[in-house]
Design a protein around this motif. Structure first.
Motif: not given
Length: 216
Positions: A64-68, A104-107, A119-122
């Protein structure tokens, strides 16, 4: 050892408290903070030891990803790749506020933060404290909910202390948060969008914002 509790005004937070929390985060520590939904756990998302610690103290599966959390659209865009137009429409309409955009997350974003999805949750919360904290940290912070995985999210620092007081060095007590619903999560891929979790912002409001003619 139990967490230190530091009381602040959520509308006019003490600059000394913000500096203290920022220093801990820069040193790789975790800090529980109030947001405009529930309490969250803030850490440096680029510090992999701190990220590992979040998963450990929450008992959160690493799948499970971590939101930022961010405090500007510009900072959010710097963490994305191929930002779709819909991102700007939704951010312009609902930020700062309880809307999380999954893109989509930056590198430059560690894969661990994205749970290896890329993928990034912002989210940009409507919170003077979070805005000022990110300014002092000089970068984004994690915003995962302040609770043990599977347990209820916490709307008060006391609730958080009961759940995680022996797992965190500092809890910033900003009083009771709105805490009725979590943020809404919308995944954006090109022209497509999907509501992954409906929270404060309804799917109807998302649709209306995306279909709105900017020239009207």
């Amino acid at each position: 050892m139990f967490a230190e509790m530091l009381r602040i005004s959520s509308e006019a937070p003490d600059p000394a408290a913000i500096r203290y929390a920022a220093e801990l985060i820069r040193r790789g520590e975790l800090v529980a903070i109030p947001t405009d939904t529930f309490y969250g756990i803030a850490a440096d998302p680029f510090n992999l030891a701190a990220v590992d610690q979040i998963y450990r103290v929450k008992g959160r599966p690493e799948t499970r990803a971590l939101p930022i959390l961010v405090n500007s659209v510009a900072l959010a865009v710097s963490l994305c790749r191929d930002v779709p137009y819909s991102f700007h429409k939704l951010a312009g309409k609902f930020w700062p506020g309880p809307l999380t955009l999954l893109v989509e997350a930056s590198t430059g974003i560690p894969l661990k933060i994205t749970a290896n999805t890329g993928h990034v949750a912002l989210r940009w919360p409507k919170s003077p404290f979070v805005t000022a904290l990110i300014d002092l940290v000089k970068g984004p912070i994690t915003g995962t909910s302040g609770n043990i995985s599977g347990q209820p999210a916490c709307a008060t620092a006391v609730d958080l202390l009961e759940q995680m007081g022996d797992r965190l060095p500092l809890i910033i007590d900003g009083g009771e948060t709105p805490g009725n619903l979590a943020s809404t999560i919308v995944k954006l891929e090109g022209d497509d969008w999907t509501v992954m979790r409906e929270g404060v912002v309804s799917e109807e409001l998302i649709r209306a914002a995306l279909e709105e003619d900017p020239d009207e």
